[in-house]
Design an enzyme around this catalytic site. Structure first.
Site, PDB file in Angstrom:
ATOM      1  N   TYR A 117     -34.410 -38.161  52.345  1.00 43.66           N
ATOM      2  CA  TYR A 117     -35.141 -37.188  51.544  1.00 43.66           C
ATOM      3  C   TYR A 117     -34.727 -35.739  51.808  1.00 43.66           C
ATOM      4  CZ  TYR A 117     -38.735 -34.642  49.051  1.00 43.66           C
ATOM      5  OH  TYR A 117     -39.381 -33.782  48.198  1.00 43.66           O
ATOM      6  N   TYR A 143     -27.066 -46.193  60.974  1.00 41.31           N
ATOM      7  CA  TYR A 143     -27.369 -47.020  59.800  1.00 41.31           C
ATOM      8  C   TYR A 143     -27.140 -46.167  58.565  1.00 41.31           C
ATOM      9  CZ  TYR A 143     -30.382 -49.820  56.637  1.00 41.31           C
ATOM     10  OH  TYR A 143     -30.898 -50.555  55.595  1.00 41.31           O
ATOM     11  N   LYS A 171     -24.205 -49.816  61.217  1.00 40.39           N
ATOM     12  CA  LYS A 171     -24.523 -50.730  60.129  1.00 40.39           C
ATOM     13  C   LYS A 171     -24.098 -50.045  58.838  1.00 40.39           C
ATOM     14  CE  LYS A 171     -28.396 -52.880  57.661  1.00 40.39           C
ATOM     15  NZ  LYS A 171     -29.874 -53.017  57.577  1.00 40.39           N
ATOM     16  N   ILE A 213     -26.141 -57.552  59.142  1.00 39.24           N
ATOM     17  CA  ILE A 213     -27.594 -57.383  59.228  1.00 39.24           C
ATOM     18  C   ILE A 213     -28.135 -57.641  57.829  1.00 39.24           C
ATOM     19  CG2 ILE A 213     -29.475 -55.790  59.687  1.00 39.24           C
ATOM     20  CD1 ILE A 213     -27.759 -54.493  61.812  1.00 39.24           C
TER      21      ILE A 213
END
Length: 301
Positions: A117, A143, A171, A213
Site C-alpha cells: 500500500y 516475499y 519467495k 510455497i
C-alpha cells in the site's frame, strides 16, 4: 563462506504449504481444526509449514492473534517439520515486533512480505528488510508478490539484501520463470529461491529453485509433496506425472481471491468449518460447482 544460517537453507525445500487459518463461523480462530490440518499436512508429506501468510489471512488477524497462532504452530508441530512464520507488515516497527515474537516462539524462519500500500522505493525496501534483519537474529525470507502488494522488489535490491547473513531465501511469487531463473543465477548460494506461484513452480525448479510455497497444497498435500520431492531428485518425469493430476487446481483455487476458494474446498472436504473474516466473504454460489468439479477431478472428493 559458511554462516550460522547454512543449516536452514537445506531445510527450506520441497512442498511448503501456505496454510489457511481455520475459523469458526463467528470468525474466531479454530485451533482444534488447525491442529488437525497441521497433522494431516505432515502425514501427507508436506516438507514445511507456513503460518499466517497471505493465505492464512494475516491481514485480518490482530497482532496478538498473529503471534498466538505462530506459537500454536510451533508448539503443535514439535519439530516434525520447519515452521515458517509470516511476519511481514507495511510498518517496519510492527514487522520487527512480529518477527521477534516468532523468534521467541521458536519458529524456524520468518517470511516477510514486501510492504504493501505505501509503495516504498527500492531504497526504502532495502532499509526495511535490513532493519528487521539487524533487529531480530533469526533466518528471514523475502516475499515478493507484486500482484498483491503493488510494489516489486527489484533484482538489484534482492542482491544487496543477499549480503545480509540472516536473509536466507526469497519467495518469488511474480509468476515469471525467466525472472526467477535470473535470480537463481545471480544469487548463487547466497540465498535460496523458492516459488510462490503454483502454476510455474515446477518449471522454475528445472532452473534451480528449491521448492514451492503453495496454496494448492492446502487441499492436495500428497500430490504436491510427490511432485516436488521428485523434482528435488531431478526426476521431472515423475514430477510431471504427479503434478498433472492436480495442476488444474492452480487455476481454480484462484477463481476468487485466495484463500476464499481454498477455504471452501477444505470445508467441502470436511476439514474446516465455514469461517472467514471480512472483508473476505464465503465463496460465491456460482463458483461452487467449479471447485466441486476440480476436487473430483483431482480425486479429492
Amino acid at each position: 563462506m559458511s554462516t550460522a544460517y547454512d543449516d536452514i537453507k537445506t531445510q527450506l525445500q520441497g512442498s511448503m504449504v501456505a496454510l489457511v487459518t481455520p475459523m469458526h463461523p463467528d470468525g474466531k480462530v479454530d485451533y482444534k481444526r488447525l491442529a488437525d490440518l497441521i497433522d494431516w499436512q505432515i502425514e501427507q508429506g508436506t516438507h514445511c509449514l507456513v503460518a499466517v501468510g497471505t493465505t492464512g489471512e494475516s491481514a485480518t488477524l490482530s497482532m496478538a492473534e498473529h503471534s498466538e497462532v505462530i506459537r500454536f504452530y510451533v508448539q503443535h508441530v514439535k519439530g516434525r517439520v520447519p515452521v515458517i512464520a509470516g511476519t511481514g507488515a507495511n510498518n517496519t516497527t510492527e514487522a520487527i515486533k512480529l518477527t521477534q515474537d516468532a523468534k521467541d516462539a521458536g519458529a524456524d524462519c520468518a517470511l516477510l512480505v514486501a510492504p504493501y500500500y505505501n509503495k516504498p522505493p527500492q531504497e526504502g525496501l532495502y532499509q526495511h528488510y535490513k532493519a528487521i534483519a539487524e533487529a531480530v537474529a533469526m533466518p528471514q525470507m523475502l516475499y515478493n508478490v507484486p500482484g498483491r502488494t503493488v510494489v516489486d522488489i527489484a533484482q538489484a535490491t534482492v542482491e544487496r539484501l543477499a549480503d545480509i547473513d540472516n536473509i536466507v531465501a526469497i519467495k518469488d511469487a511474480t509468476g515469471s520463470v525467466a525472472r526467477g531463473e535470473q535470480l537463481i543465477t545471480a544469487l548463487g548460494d547466497k540465498m535460496i529461491v523458492l516459488s510462490g506461484d503454483d502454476g510455474t513452480a515446477l518449471e522454475l525448479m528445472r532452473f534451480g529453485a528449491k521448492g514451492n510455497i503453495s496454496v494448492t497444497a492446502n487441499v492436495a498435500p500428497k500430490a504436491m509433496s510427490e511432485t516436488f520431492s521428485a523434482a528435488l531428485r531431478g526426476d521431472f518425469n515423475a514430477a510431471k506425472e504427479a503434478h498433472d493430476v492436480i495442476k488444474h487446481l492452480h487455476r481454480d483455487l484462484f477463481i476468487e481471491s485466495s484463500p476464499i476458494p481454498a477455504k471452501y474446498a477444505l470445508h467441502k472436504m470436511g476439514m474446516i468449518d465455514k469461517g472467514i473474516r471480512l472483508p473476505l466473504v464465503w465463496l460465491a454460489k456460482e463458483h461452487h460447482s467449479t471447485i466441486d468439479e476440480a476436487l473430483i477431478k483431482a480425486n479429492l472428493l
